[in-house]
Design an enzyme around this catalytic site. Structure first.
Site, PDB file in Angstrom:
ATOM      1  N   ASP A  67     -48.318 -59.859  52.212  1.00 22.86           N
ATOM      2  CA  ASP A  67     -48.936 -61.153  51.928  1.00 22.86           C
ATOM      3  C   ASP A  67     -49.816 -61.621  53.094  1.00 22.86           C
ATOM      4  O   ASP A  67     -50.890 -62.180  52.889  1.00 22.86           O
ATOM      5  CB  ASP A  67     -47.860 -62.203  51.666  1.00 22.86           C
ATOM      6  CG  ASP A  67     -47.209 -62.022  50.301  1.00 22.86           C
ATOM      7  OD1 ASP A  67     -47.680 -61.159  49.529  1.00 22.86           O
ATOM      8  OD2 ASP A  67     -46.236 -62.734  50.015  1.00 22.86           O
ATOM      9  N   GLY A  68     -49.348 -61.380  54.328  1.00 24.46           N
ATOM     10  CA  GLY A  68     -50.121 -61.801  55.497  1.00 24.46           C
ATOM     11  C   GLY A  68     -51.463 -61.095  55.566  1.00 24.46           C
ATOM     12  O   GLY A  68     -52.477 -61.697  55.956  1.00 24.46           O
ATOM     13  N   ASN A 184     -52.234 -70.876  52.259  1.00 27.08           N
ATOM     14  CA  ASN A 184     -50.819 -71.268  52.261  1.00 27.08           C
ATOM     15  C   ASN A 184     -50.607 -72.707  52.716  1.00 27.08           C
ATOM     16  O   ASN A 184     -50.084 -73.527  51.980  1.00 27.08           O
ATOM     17  CB  ASN A 184     -50.006 -70.336  53.159  1.00 27.08           C
ATOM     18  CG  ASN A 184     -49.363 -69.201  52.401  1.00 27.08           C
ATOM     19  OD1 ASN A 184     -49.583 -69.034  51.208  1.00 27.08           O
ATOM     20  ND2 ASN A 184     -48.577 -68.401  53.096  1.00 27.08           N
ATOM     21  N   ARG A 195     -39.382 -81.203  72.318  1.00 24.43           N
ATOM     22  CA  ARG A 195     -39.160 -82.609  71.993  1.00 24.43           C
ATOM     23  C   ARG A 195     -39.835 -82.936  70.681  1.00 24.43           C
ATOM     24  O   ARG A 195     -40.815 -82.294  70.304  1.00 24.43           O
ATOM     25  CB  ARG A 195     -39.746 -83.507  73.092  1.00 24.43           C
ATOM     26  CG  ARG A 195     -39.084 -83.351  74.456  1.00 24.43           C
ATOM     27  CD  ARG A 195     -39.897 -84.069  75.509  1.00 24.43           C
ATOM     28  NE  ARG A 195     -39.264 -84.007  76.815  1.00 24.43           N
ATOM     29  CZ  ARG A 195     -39.906 -84.247  77.959  1.00 24.43           C
ATOM     30  NH1 ARG A 195     -41.191 -84.537  77.946  1.00 24.43           N
ATOM     31  NH2 ARG A 195     -39.256 -84.177  79.104  1.00 24.43           N
ATOM     32  N   ASP A 214     -40.232 -82.162  64.302  1.00 28.09           N
ATOM     33  CA  ASP A 214     -40.853 -81.027  64.995  1.00 28.09           C
ATOM     34  C   ASP A 214     -42.266 -80.795  64.484  1.00 28.09           C
ATOM     35  O   ASP A 214     -43.059 -80.099  65.122  1.00 28.09           O
ATOM     36  CB  ASP A 214     -40.033 -79.752  64.769  1.00 28.09           C
ATOM     37  CG  ASP A 214     -38.817 -79.678  65.680  1.00 28.09           C
ATOM     38  OD1 ASP A 214     -38.673 -80.562  66.554  1.00 28.09           O
ATOM     39  OD2 ASP A 214     -38.000 -78.755  65.516  1.00 28.09           O
ATOM     40  N   GLY A 226     -43.486 -70.135  51.367  1.00 27.32           N
ATOM     41  CA  GLY A 226     -43.594 -69.731  52.760  1.00 27.32           C
ATOM     42  C   GLY A 226     -42.839 -70.659  53.692  1.00 27.32           C
ATOM     43  O   GLY A 226     -41.643 -70.938  53.498  1.00 27.32           O
ATOM     44  N   TYR A 227     -43.546 -71.155  54.702  1.00 24.05           N
ATOM     45  CA  TYR A 227     -42.946 -72.039  55.698  1.00 24.05           C
ATOM     46  C   TYR A 227     -42.358 -73.282  55.035  1.00 24.05           C
ATOM     47  O   TYR A 227     -41.304 -73.785  55.419  1.00 24.05           O
ATOM     48  CB  TYR A 227     -44.018 -72.417  56.722  1.00 24.05           C
ATOM     49  CG  TYR A 227     -43.511 -73.008  58.018  1.00 24.05           C
ATOM     50  CD1 TYR A 227     -42.159 -73.128  58.305  1.00 24.05           C
ATOM     51  CD2 TYR A 227     -44.422 -73.455  58.981  1.00 24.05           C
ATOM     52  CE1 TYR A 227     -41.718 -73.677  59.498  1.00 24.05           C
ATOM     53  CE2 TYR A 227     -44.000 -73.999  60.185  1.00 24.05           C
ATOM     54  CZ  TYR A 227     -42.645 -74.117  60.440  1.00 24.05           C
ATOM     55  OH  TYR A 227     -42.218 -74.657  61.621  1.00 24.05           O
ATOM     56  N   ASN A 228     -43.047 -73.785  54.014  1.00 21.68           N
ATOM     57  CA  ASN A 228     -42.579 -74.959  53.284  1.00 21.68           C
ATOM     58  C   ASN A 228     -41.159 -74.751  52.760  1.00 21.68           C
ATOM     59  O   ASN A 228     -40.287 -75.609  52.907  1.00 21.68           O
ATOM     60  CB  ASN A 228     -43.527 -75.248  52.122  1.00 21.68           C
ATOM     61  CG  ASN A 228     -42.961 -76.241  51.129  1.00 21.68           C
ATOM     62  OD1 ASN A 228     -42.936 -77.435  51.352  1.00 21.68           O
ATOM     63  ND2 ASN A 228     -42.491 -75.738  49.996  1.00 21.68           N
ATOM     64  N   SER A 230     -38.924 -72.570  53.864  1.00 26.83           N
ATOM     65  CA  SER A 230     -38.010 -72.427  55.003  1.00 26.83           C
ATOM     66  C   SER A 230     -37.624 -73.777  55.587  1.00 26.83           C
ATOM     67  O   SER A 230     -36.529 -73.942  56.133  1.00 26.83           O
ATOM     68  CB  SER A 230     -38.659 -71.563  56.088  1.00 26.83           C
ATOM     69  OG  SER A 230     -38.939 -70.269  55.612  1.00 26.83           O
TER      70      SER A 230
END
Length: 328
Positions: A67-68, A184, A195, A214, A226-228, A230
């Site tokens: 995918d990347g 994405n 922090r 974060d 994807g990141y969403n 996770s």
């Protein structure tokens, strides 16, 4: 569908050592009466100039990797609408359509016009830099090859805009601005010290909320897995038209993902959390383009005019793929 005859093979050299798979695919296309060339660089636009192939004549890009690799290919063709199909040399592979044993079948179906095209929504993000910023990181790819590295390092001190084609345009104000597309997601996340950062969110120029977290992920439906995902965000069908906003490790029990219309414009502004704290953040486009920004800088995200034309061969639904890929 249109019968495809002229192919560009874009391969991940770390998964296709010595381009063995690419050369084999090229040979099979040639035997069947088609034409194919192999991209010798990560950057398709740069390779087209150096290797002498004409992107305007390419009917289809066959991506050999994961995918990347497909996302990278999408970034490096500029704003051209060239259909893509992925051959999975990776692991999960939500975007890649074909496994290695089915390459012959894939070539035959593409050349016979036996396929469909699925439109994938993309995002356009504009980073507005203010005050002292470090500018574009070295991680930036040579998509912007028209602009030399020294120019990029000095961008925070000049009134310029970098478009996705790497062109510079005067903005006429005291801020520098950079614009890129994402398939994405666009992510604003903390940089440096471990922090939390504070991010003000505006929707269509109206204040929505402030997140201490974060970071924040602004995702397309394609990027929802994807990141969403996770970060605890919802998974949605890639055929949907919407924008997902998901906080990353928020310092609150009430901050959850929010689903917005694809027509909404989302602005994320980095604000000062504590006067004694250095507030720095990183804006990332698909994990491919990274910018370091400071307080009062922002990224505005909207639906892009560009879309990905993703070639589909199988009738397997997204939900079947989802179940199969994530079944342990």
């Amino acid at each position: 569908m249109k019968k495809l005859n002229n192919f560009l093979l874009y391969s991940n050299i770390y998964k296709d050592e010595a381009l063995c798979v690419a050369n084999e695919v090229k040979s099979r296309i040639t035997i069947k009466g088609g034409e194919a060339c192999i991209c010798s660089k990560d950057d398709i636009l740069a390779a087209s100039k150096e290797d002498g192939f004409d992107l305007d004549k390419v009917d289809c890009i066959i991506v050999l990797g994961g995918d990347g690799t497909l996302i990278r290919a999408c970034h490096t063709i500029g704003e051209r609408f060239i259909p893509m199909i992925g051959v999975n040399l990776g692991t999960v592979g939500f975007l890649t359509e074909v496994d290695l044993p089915k390459i012959d079948e894939m070539i035959t179906r593409l050349m016979n016009g036996d396929y469909s095209i699925e439109k994938r929504m993309m995002l356009e993000g504009m980073v507005q830099l203010k005050k002292v910023n470090r500018g574009l990181k070295n991680k930036v790819h040579d998509d912007v090859d028209n602009v030399d590295r020294e120019t990029f390092n000095d961008l925070a001190d000049v009134d310029k805009e970098v478009t996705c084609d790497g062109e510079l345009e005067a903005l006429g104000d005291s801020a520098s601005s950079f614009r890129f597309n994402s398939l994405n997601d666009v992510v604003l996340a903390r940089s440096g010290a471990l922090r939390l950062i504070a991010i003000k969110i505006y929707v269509n120029d109206k204040f929505f909320d402030t997140y201490e977290a974060d970071g924040v992920i602004v995702s397309t439906p394609t990027g929802s897995t994807g990141y969403n995902m996770s970060a605890g965000g919802p998974i949605v069908s890639p055929k949907a038209s919407l924008i997902l906003v998901t906080p990353i490790c928020p310092h609150s029990l009430s901050k959850k993902s929010v689903v917005f219309s694809a027509e909404d414009e989302i602005k994320l502004e980095l604000i000062e959390k504590r006067k004694t704290q250095i507030n720095e953040a990183l804006v990332s486009f698909d994990g491919f383009m990274d910018y370091e920004i400071g307080v009062n800088s922002s990224v505005t995200v909207r639906r892009s005019e560009q879309e990905l034309d993703l070639i589909k061969l199988d009738e397997e639904s997204f939900y079947e793929v989802l179940s199969r890929k994530f079944t342990v």
